[in-house]
Each structure stands twice: as structure tokens, then as C-alpha cells.
Design a protein around this motif. Structure first.
Motif, PDB file in Angstrom:
ATOM      1  N   GLU A  91      14.667 -59.670  34.384  1.00  0.00           N
ATOM      2  CA  GLU A  91      15.709 -60.674  34.155  1.00  0.00           C
ATOM      3  C   GLU A  91      16.982 -60.365  34.948  1.00  0.00           C
ATOM      4  O   GLU A  91      17.243 -59.224  35.295  1.00  0.00           O
ATOM      5  N   LEU A  92      17.793 -61.398  35.109  1.00  0.00           N
ATOM      6  CA  LEU A  92      19.130 -61.216  35.684  1.00  0.00           C
ATOM      7  C   LEU A  92      20.064 -60.825  34.548  1.00  0.00           C
ATOM      8  O   LEU A  92      20.913 -61.598  34.127  1.00  0.00           O
ATOM      9  N   ARG A  93      19.896 -59.620  34.033  1.00  0.00           N
ATOM     10  CA  ARG A  93      20.646 -59.288  32.815  1.00  0.00           C
ATOM     11  C   ARG A  93      22.113 -58.990  33.074  1.00  0.00           C
ATOM     12  O   ARG A  93      22.931 -59.142  32.186  1.00  0.00           O
ATOM     13  N   LYS A  94      22.464 -58.600  34.291  1.00  0.00           N
ATOM     14  CA  LYS A  94      23.866 -58.263  34.570  1.00  0.00           C
ATOM     15  C   LYS A  94      24.649 -59.451  35.121  1.00  0.00           C
ATOM     16  O   LYS A  94      25.808 -59.327  35.468  1.00  0.00           O
ATOM     17  N   PHE A  95      23.999 -60.619  35.220  1.00  0.00           N
ATOM     18  CA  PHE A  95      24.655 -61.732  35.903  1.00  0.00           C
ATOM     19  C   PHE A  95      25.870 -62.254  35.141  1.00  0.00           C
ATOM     20  O   PHE A  95      25.799 -62.590  33.975  1.00  0.00           O
ATOM     21  N   SER A  96      27.007 -62.291  35.840  1.00  0.00           N
ATOM     22  CA  SER A  96      28.209 -62.910  35.284  1.00  0.00           C
ATOM     23  C   SER A  96      28.831 -63.730  36.399  1.00  0.00           C
ATOM     24  O   SER A  96      29.259 -63.184  37.421  1.00  0.00           O
TER      25      SER A  96
ATOM     26  N   SER B 149       5.316 -64.165  22.985  1.00  0.00           N
ATOM     27  CA  SER B 149       4.790 -62.806  23.055  1.00  0.00           C
ATOM     28  C   SER B 149       5.135 -62.064  24.344  1.00  0.00           C
ATOM     29  O   SER B 149       4.852 -60.881  24.449  1.00  0.00           O
ATOM     30  N   ALA B 150       5.766 -62.750  25.339  1.00  0.00           N
ATOM     31  CA  ALA B 150       6.157 -62.027  26.556  1.00  0.00           C
ATOM     32  C   ALA B 150       7.463 -61.305  26.303  1.00  0.00           C
ATOM     33  O   ALA B 150       8.490 -61.923  26.092  1.00  0.00           O
ATOM     34  N   VAL B 151       7.418 -60.023  26.263  1.00  0.00           N
ATOM     35  CA  VAL B 151       8.640 -59.269  25.990  1.00  0.00           C
ATOM     36  C   VAL B 151       9.015 -58.397  27.185  1.00  0.00           C
ATOM     37  O   VAL B 151       9.902 -57.584  27.116  1.00  0.00           O
ATOM     38  N   ILE B 152       8.313 -58.588  28.288  1.00  0.00           N
ATOM     39  CA  ILE B 152       8.596 -57.834  29.505  1.00  0.00           C
ATOM     40  C   ILE B 152       8.947 -58.823  30.603  1.00  0.00           C
ATOM     41  O   ILE B 152       8.236 -59.806  30.805  1.00  0.00           O
ATOM     42  N   ALA B 153      10.035 -58.583  31.287  1.00  0.00           N
ATOM     43  CA  ALA B 153      10.433 -59.465  32.381  1.00  0.00           C
ATOM     44  C   ALA B 153      11.464 -58.770  33.262  1.00  0.00           C
ATOM     45  O   ALA B 153      12.097 -57.807  32.838  1.00  0.00           O
TER      46      ALA B 153
ATOM     47  N   LYS C 123      11.780 -54.902  32.803  1.00  0.00           N
ATOM     48  CA  LYS C 123      12.166 -54.141  31.598  1.00  0.00           C
ATOM     49  C   LYS C 123      11.769 -54.936  30.351  1.00  0.00           C
ATOM     50  O   LYS C 123      11.360 -56.095  30.460  1.00  0.00           O
ATOM     51  N   LYS C 124      11.966 -54.296  29.209  1.00  0.00           N
ATOM     52  CA  LYS C 124      11.783 -55.034  27.954  1.00  0.00           C
ATOM     53  C   LYS C 124      12.848 -56.116  27.897  1.00  0.00           C
ATOM     54  O   LYS C 124      13.999 -55.878  28.260  1.00  0.00           O
ATOM     55  N   VAL C 125      12.494 -57.313  27.458  1.00  0.00           N
ATOM     56  CA  VAL C 125      13.440 -58.423  27.403  1.00  0.00           C
ATOM     57  C   VAL C 125      14.574 -58.085  26.435  1.00  0.00           C
ATOM     58  O   VAL C 125      14.333 -57.599  25.320  1.00  0.00           O
ATOM     59  N   ALA C 126      15.820 -58.333  26.908  1.00  0.00           N
ATOM     60  CA  ALA C 126      16.989 -57.927  26.124  1.00  0.00           C
ATOM     61  C   ALA C 126      17.163 -58.779  24.869  1.00  0.00           C
ATOM     62  O   ALA C 126      17.404 -58.277  23.778  1.00  0.00           O
ATOM     63  N   CYS C 127      17.030 -60.074  25.053  1.00  0.00           N
ATOM     64  CA  CYS C 127      17.320 -60.946  23.918  1.00  0.00           C
ATOM     65  C   CYS C 127      16.148 -61.904  23.726  1.00  0.00           C
ATOM     66  O   CYS C 127      15.775 -62.625  24.641  1.00  0.00           O
TER      67      CYS C 127
END
Lengths: 426, 88
Positions: free
Chosen positions: A54-59, A48-52, A37-41
Motif C-alpha cells: 500500500e501507499l501507506r506513507k502518502f500525504s 480476507s486479503a490482509v497483505i498488500a 506488508k500486512k494491511v494497516a487498516c
């Protein structure tokens, strides 16, 4: 007592962009769900890499809370060790807990001296250090004393061994993008040599700093430009529009165990490691080498005592790099000859992104889950294959029974690895 | 800055480093070890307290400290010496 040299995988755990555990990961494989997805933060300076992927939901605490039937004392230890630890260690703890539980090791553990630990990864503290630098420049006195432990990546070895009470051999291995496979190969050899009865292999999440990402962009390895507004189309292994790898994050863990230990503990092999191979190109650069890749695959087949036609499915390195995909597809064609047209191929990286250090472990788990479930996951975004004579999976998952599979991982510095797996009995 | 204020800062840091410790459990004559702190946790509590108090002294200054009060005392004394003794 049975005395064979059989070594298999008796436990698996994963935290990835397409699944928080093995069962949700497997479901996403079947559905062909992409974590890219587009990088959240985006940190400063803006790389310039804005696509990855990521483990965005990791808690950490939430994920820890989800474990059921784990001794409370273990959960407390995990909480204590992970609560103030860097991201990379927290994700390792979660995937390792799942694998340990999956192998029924909480209830039935061999002697701690007979358990080994290999943490596969390198430069795992880069982003952690990058974040500390501005504050350190300002006030070096306030640097946490814990930093002296944490900047050493063997902190992973210390932390995980303390959590599970592991007292056999333990160390880190690095092999660039092949680190995960290098870890599995070394773990296999450790069990085979009889030094341990079982070995935990943890593939570390790649927590890249903005500088590391820019480095990959500047060397020309990273893609994501053509499909900047269609993130899930950016990773295109073996498609003519591939343009480089897309960064992914995952921590993954497998438990390797001798057959006698597994029998004694009453657990079964989810897959058997039939053979594996690691060889170098004697090359300090980033370019892949057809001879090295061919040699790794042939040697793994040889050690497995199998011929090329025995392999039903190959989980490719398939990083979506134009030169990498081309080289690997040529090497596959060379190794499998006439059988190439019957050999199913896909790349898990199309869904997970390139998880770098953990990629080998992630892809072994993907291979085993496909073997267990009798399916092949889609080869995402393959619209126009770079070769017409190879049997790539399409846009949808298909039912397929796999008896023997191969999984490839290749890394910068001419590191070639290949693993041959056999479907478990159950 | 009073010893009481320093103690308040130290208590908050203790709870941050040792998340299982509750405010009402902390008492000044106790040793950090009694709350489950290992040597690294103790050093970290000292360093984080220094940061909160805007004080820079070598961590070795805490070598002889045997309990929470000792830690609070070293911090308070150095704050006074550093001339940052702002009345509150």
C-alpha cells in the motif's frame, strides 16, 4: 530540422510503496526492498486479503511541499485541485508533477495544443464510491455536488489537464492489468501520428474497494494465504510456491516526446520506444493465452526492427499467478528460443505488488531505471524456479548493461501488450 | 436557530471548501466568487452547510442567492419553516 519518427521518454514520476519518487524507487529496486506488508487498516466487512503493497506513507500536502523549483502558482493550483479530491487523483497529481518537472516542462513547454494526455486506468473511483454509500443511503440530499464530477474517471483528465495547461487530445484508456502499457502504446501512437509533440501518460493507482478485493479472491486470482505471516514472501513470481497476485498501489507517469520536440527543448531521451504491440485473444475470461502473449512479443520486436537475440532483458508481467507465470514463461521460451538462456528476466511485482492499472507504467520506469543504472533488480522470493531453462535474476541485484529491453503486461479479457525500449544516449 | 449561528456554520464550511480563506477575511456581504469559489465549490458549500444544520432542502433553493448573506438567509428561513428553530 531533424525529421525522424523516433519517440522517447523525457520525463518520469512515481509514487509507490517502495519509493515516493523515481530516485527512491530506483534505490529500492537495487536493494530488492519489498513494499508488501500486512494491511494497516482493515475495513468492514473484513476481506480476507490482509497483505498488500500500500501507499501507506502518502500525504498529498506533504508530498506537494517537497517539490523544489516548481512555480509557486503551479503548486497553488495543484493544492486547490487536489486538496478535496479523491485519493486516486491526489496520487496522479504527485506523480505527474514529478514527471513534468523531470522533463523540464515547467520552464520549457511547447504549445498547449501540441501536448496530449492519456490517463491509463479504469474503475478508479470504486473505493471512493464504496465509502460514500452508507452516508448516501442515510441522507442522499447531502451528497456532494462534486460527486457528479468525481465519479466520472475523466475527472482525472480534467484535473491534470487544468494543472498543466494541456489542450491537445486527452482521454482515459482501460486494459485491466495491461492498462499502463495500453496507455503508453496509445501515447506513442498519438505522438507518432503527429497529432501532438508530446504526451503525458499517467498510470492510475488501483484504489480497490473491499468488494473488488473479495472479487479477485473469489475468482482465485489473489495470493497471500501460504505466507500470511511473512508478507514480504507472499509475492513469488515464477517460484513453484506462487499462488496468485499480491495487490500493490502506485501512481506512475511518463512523458513521451518526439525527437524533434526533445531536441528543440534541449532534453534527452531517457529511453527510446522502439516498438510496441497490443493484441486481443478474443476471450472474455481471465485465463492467459500463450499464442496471444507470443504474438504481442513478436509483433513488438517486428515493429522495433529487432530480432529476439537483440533483447538483453525482459521485465516480465510476472504476477505470481501460477497459470500466468507458467503461460508467460512458455511464451518467452517460444519467442526467444535459444536466446532464452541469455535473456535476463525479472518481475518488478515481487517488490511493488501488482499495481494493476499503473503496472505497465511502473514497470517501464523500473526498466528504464535499470537501463540507466546498468543493473538488474532481484527477482524476489524466487527459490525454486518453475523452469530451469530461463535466466531469472536471483536474490541480489547484479550489474548489467542493457541496450534493449522488453516489458510485458497482460490483462483479464485477453489483453496482451509488449513494449521494446532502447537505452537513452546519456 | 439564529442567523448568527447559521453564519458561523457557513463560515466554517467556507474555510473547509476553500482552505486558503482565513476567518477574518470572510464578510457576509461578499460573494463566494470573490474568495475564488467556482460554481461547484458554491454548491458544495450550500450542501455541506445543510448537512451541518441538519436541514434537507433542494439545492435549487439557492439558485437566486447572490452573496454569503443570501445563502445564510435561505438556510435560516428554511430552518425556521422546518420547525427546527431551537433557541440557543
Amino acid at each position: 530540422m531533424l525529421t525522424t519518427n523516433k519517440i522517447g521518454i523525457t520525463g518520469m514520476g512515481i509514487v509507490s510503496s517502495i519509493g515516493d519518487d523515481v530516485s527512491s524507487f530506483c534505490n529500492s529496486l537495487r536493494m530488492g526492498e519489498s513494499g508488501i506488508k500486512k494491511v494497516a487498516c482493515i475495513k468492514e466487512p473484513r476481506a480476507s486479503a490482509v497483505i498488500a503493497a500500500e501507499l501507506r506513507k502518502f500525504s498529498f500536502l506533504e508530498f506537494l511541499d517537497r517539490f523544489r523549483n516548481v512555480p509557486d502558482e503551479k503548486l497553488q493550483t495543484a493544492k486547490r485541485l487536489g486538496q478535496r479530491a479523491p485519493f486516486a487523483i491526489r496520487t496522479s497529481i504527485i506523480s505527474a508533477m514529478e514527471a513534468w518537472q523531470n522533463a523540464q516542462l515547467f520552464s520549457n513547454q511547447p504549445s498547449p495544443d501540441r501536448i496530449g494526455l492519456i490517463v491509463a486506468g479504469q474503475n478508479s473511483t470504486q473505493n471512493y464510491q464504496y465509502d460514500l454509500i452508507p452516508k448516501f443511503r442515510e441522507n442522499p440530499e447531502y451528497l456532494s455536488p462534486r460527486y457528479a464530477l468525481e465519479f466520472l474517471e475523466t475527472n482525472q483528465v480534467g484535473t491534470i489537464s487544468e494543472l498543466f495547461g494541456i489542450k491537445g487530445e486527452g482521454f482515459m484508456v482501460g486494459g485491466a492489468s495491461a492498462s499502463g502499457n495500453v496507455g503508453i502504446i496509445k501515447g506513442y501512437q498519438l505522438v507518432l501520428s503527429g497529432l501532438v509533440d508530446l504526451c503525458m501518460v499517467v498510470g492510475v493507482v488501483a484504489d480497490l474497494s473491499p468488494m473488488d478485493i473479495q472479487g479477485f479472491i473469489n475468482i482465485g486470482a489473489m495470493g497471500g494465504k501460504k505466507y500470511i505471516n511473512q508478507a514480504d514472501k507472499a509475492c513469488r513470481p515464477f517460484d513453484t510456491k506462487h499462488e496468485g497476485f499480491i495487490y500493490g498501489q502506485a501512481s506512475a507517469c511518463v512523458i513521451l516526446e518526439s525527437e524533434s520536440s526533445a531536441l528543440k527543448r534541449g532534453v534527452h531521451f531517457q529511453a527510446e520506444i522502439k516498438g510496441c504491440s497490443l493484441n486481443l485473444d478474443s476471450n472474455s475470461s481471465s485465463d492467459p493465452n500463450i499464442n496471444g502473449e507470443t504474438k504481442a512479443m513478436l509483433s513488438a520486436l517486428g515493429k522495433a526492427g529487432l530480432s529476439a537475440s537483440d533483447i538483453d532483458y525482459l521485465n516480465t508481467h510476472g504476477s505470481s499467478s501460477p497459470l500466468g507465470d507458467k503461460t508467460e514463461s512458455e511464451a518467452i521460451s517460444q519467442v526467444f528460443g535459444n536466446h532464452s538462456s541469455d535473456l535476463w528476466l525479472n518481475s518488478t511485482k515481487g517488490l511493488t505488488g501488482h499495481c494493476l492499472y499503473s503496472a505497465g507504467v511502473v514497470e517501464s520506469i523500473a526498466t528504464i531505471e535499470q537501463m540507466k543504472g546498468g543493473f538488474l533488480h532481484p527477482n524476489k522470493n524466487l527459490e525454486e524456479p518453475i523452469r530451469k531453462d530461463l535466466k531469472f535474476c536471483g536474490a541480489e541485484a547484479i550489474d548489467h548493461q542493457i541496450n534493449f529491453a522488453m516489458s510485458n503486461s497482460f490483462g483479464f479479457g485477453g489483453i496482451n501488450t509488449s513494449i521494446v525500449l532502447k537505452r537513452g544516449e546519456n | 436557530m439564529s442567523k448568527e449561528h447559521v453564519y458561523e456554520v457557513v463560515k466554517k464550511v467556507i474555510m473547509e471548501v476553500l482552505p486558503d480563506v482565513k476567518l477574518e477575511q470572510i464578510s457576509i456581504e461578499k460573494k463566494l466568487k470573490e474568495y475564488g469559489a467556482n460554481s461547484i465549490d458554491r454548491m458544495e458549500i450550500a450542501a455541506m452547510s445543510m448537512e451541518q444544520l441538519d436541514l434537507k432542502i433542494p439545492l435549487m433553493s439557492f439558485a437566486q442567492v447572490s452573496n454569503i448573506e443570501g445563502l445564510v438567509d435561505v438556510l435560516t428561513e428554511n430552518l425556521v419553516e422546518a420547525g427546527s428553530n431551537k433557541e440557543i
